[in-house]
Design an enzyme around this catalytic site. Structure first.
Site, PDB file in Angstrom:
ATOM      1  N   CYS A 127       0.816  -1.217   0.000  1.00  0.00           N
ATOM      2  CA  CYS A 127       0.000   0.000   0.000  1.00  0.00           C
ATOM      3  C   CYS A 127       0.853   1.273   0.000  1.00  0.00           C
ATOM      4  O   CYS A 127       0.325   2.373  -0.183  1.00  0.00           O
ATOM      5  CB  CYS A 127      -0.945  -0.009   1.190  1.00  0.00           C
ATOM      6  N   HIS A 269      -3.589   6.735   1.801  1.00  0.00           N
ATOM      7  CA  HIS A 269      -4.005   5.402   1.363  1.00  0.00           C
ATOM      8  C   HIS A 269      -5.351   5.089   2.018  1.00  0.00           C
ATOM      9  O   HIS A 269      -5.520   5.271   3.229  1.00  0.00           O
ATOM     10  CB  HIS A 269      -2.937   4.384   1.770  1.00  0.00           C
ATOM     11  N   ASN A 299     -10.295  -0.856   0.198  1.00  0.00           N
ATOM     12  CA  ASN A 299      -8.837  -0.689   0.165  1.00  0.00           C
ATOM     13  C   ASN A 299      -8.298  -1.360  -1.102  1.00  0.00           C
ATOM     14  O   ASN A 299      -8.315  -2.586  -1.206  1.00  0.00           O
ATOM     15  CB  ASN A 299      -8.256  -1.340   1.432  1.00  0.00           C
TER      16      ASN A 299
END
Ligand code: COA
Length: 344
Positions: A127, A269, A299
């Site tokens: 990420c 993020h 996500n």
């Protein structure tokens, strides 16, 4: 060329180019999986997922969608927005943890979009991948090696998700976003960056290769196996994020000579709305300057930051000259930040 000023204020002998951020794009996935649909698969509910994470739905790549096709779609859109042609691109960096081919998917995207002059390779930093790739791209541009660079974040985490594990499967989705970075002779719009890793916390978030020894010859075995679905210590990752992300942003802002009040858009993020809220609160950044689209996407790993940028650019919210503070964080564990000014 931009003159670097040394600590004494004199122009140094080393001169470099600046970086500009001139285009964004993202892929449009066909299939949506809502929380209610997920609740029919595992023991969860829309209420639990929305309250604990802010996520309402996520996109899932279908049989004709892949890192290659989604990354290519995002890259092509970013190149078009930058008023460039694929043949103008010198370098393609693909941040991904789920390539279609373990030898890399960047070359597949290079071919698919017809960027025949570009060198292309993958970067894996989960990420944090998009921020790390953006910083890597800037090094090539600043030294003068390359002029037009496409940085892509693309992941199909649905492939690595255990759809029976309610502690992880509710979080993730698939997607791709991209950004065009360009050499700039007049100014450098990447104002600062910070990158960090802490491998001692590696076992908090993994998608590991597991294998069995298979005899091959006398005293020689090969290790045959495959990658197993994501495992995560959610509470530990949460604690890590709310501590490290404000810290890294504060450092990056300090190096840029800016304060939190100079930030037009905080683009983290998209892991969990509670993480976004905690970071923004700690930095004193009002909610209306915090970009959040996780209700729609979940996500999406390396794709989350470029998708968020693209949606805000295309909606006319991010304007040329706006100051963006980006922070990626996740498996590794790794975390980083970049402060930049959008546009030419
Ligand atoms: N639906 C319903 N209940 C669930 C659930 C789900 N999807 N997932 C967990 N639960 C249950 C747990 O079993 C636990 O029940 P128990 O108390 O009876 O044991 C309870 O909810 C609380 O679990 P907990 O893990 O303490 O929840 P939490 O408030 O910490 O939220 C996360 C869990 C995963 C949402 C949160 O820890 C998080 O977001 N962490 C960061 C993860 C992340 O961002 N990862 C990616 C980084 S890039």
């Amino acid at each position: 060329m931009i003159q670097q000023i040394d600590a004494s204020g004199k122009p140094s002998r080393q001169q470099t180019f600046g970086v500009a951020f001139v285009g964004s794009g993202s892929a449009q996935l066909k299939t949506v999986l809502s929380n209610d649909q997920l609740a029919a698969v595992v023991d969860t509910s829309d209420e639990w997922i929305a309250t604990r994470t802010g996520i309402r739905q996520r996109h899932i790549a279908g049989p004709d969608e892949s890192v290659r096709s989604l990354g290519a779609q995002a890259a092509a859109a970013a190149i078009a927005q930058a008023n460039l042609a694929p043949a103008d691109i010198d370098l393609i960096l693909l941040a991904t943890s789920t390539p279609d081919d373990l030898f890399g998917s960047a070359c597949q995207i290079q071919h698919e979009i017809g960027a025949s002059r570009a060198v292309a390779f993958d970067i894996t930093a989960a990420c944090s991948g998009f921020v790390f790739a953006l910083v890597t791209a800037a090094q090539f541009i600043r030294t003068g090696a390359y002029k037009n660079v496409v940085v892509i974040g693309a992941d199909v985490l649905s492939r690595l998700t255990d759809w029976r594990d309610r502690r992880t499967c509710v979080l993730f989705g698939d997607g791709a976003g991209a950004m065009v970075m360009q050499r700039c002779e007049e100014s450098d719009r990447l104002l600062s960056f910070e990158m960090h890793s802490d491998g001692s916390l590696n076992d908090c978030l993994n998608a590991t290769y597991q294998h069995e020894s298979t005899p091959l010859a006398d005293e020689v075995t090969t290790q045959k196996g495959g990658f197993v679905p994501i495992t995560m210590n959610g509470r530990e990752v949460y604690r890590f994020a709310v501590k490290r992300v404000p810290e890294v942003l504060e450092k990056a802002l300090f190096h840029a000579g800016l304060s939190t009040s100079d930030i037009d858009w905080l683009i983290l993020h998209q892991a969990n709305q509670r993480i976004l809220d905690a970071v923004a609160q700690r930095l004193g950044i009002p909610a209306e300057r915090v970009v959040s689209n996780m209700a729609k996407h979940g996500n999406t790993d390396a794709a989350s930051i470029p998708i968020a940028i693209d949606e805000w650019v295309r909606a006319g919210k991010i304007k040329p000259g706006d100051t963006l503070a980006l922070s990626g964080f996740g498996a590794g564990l790794s975390w980083g930040a970049a402060i930049l000014k959008w546009g030419q």
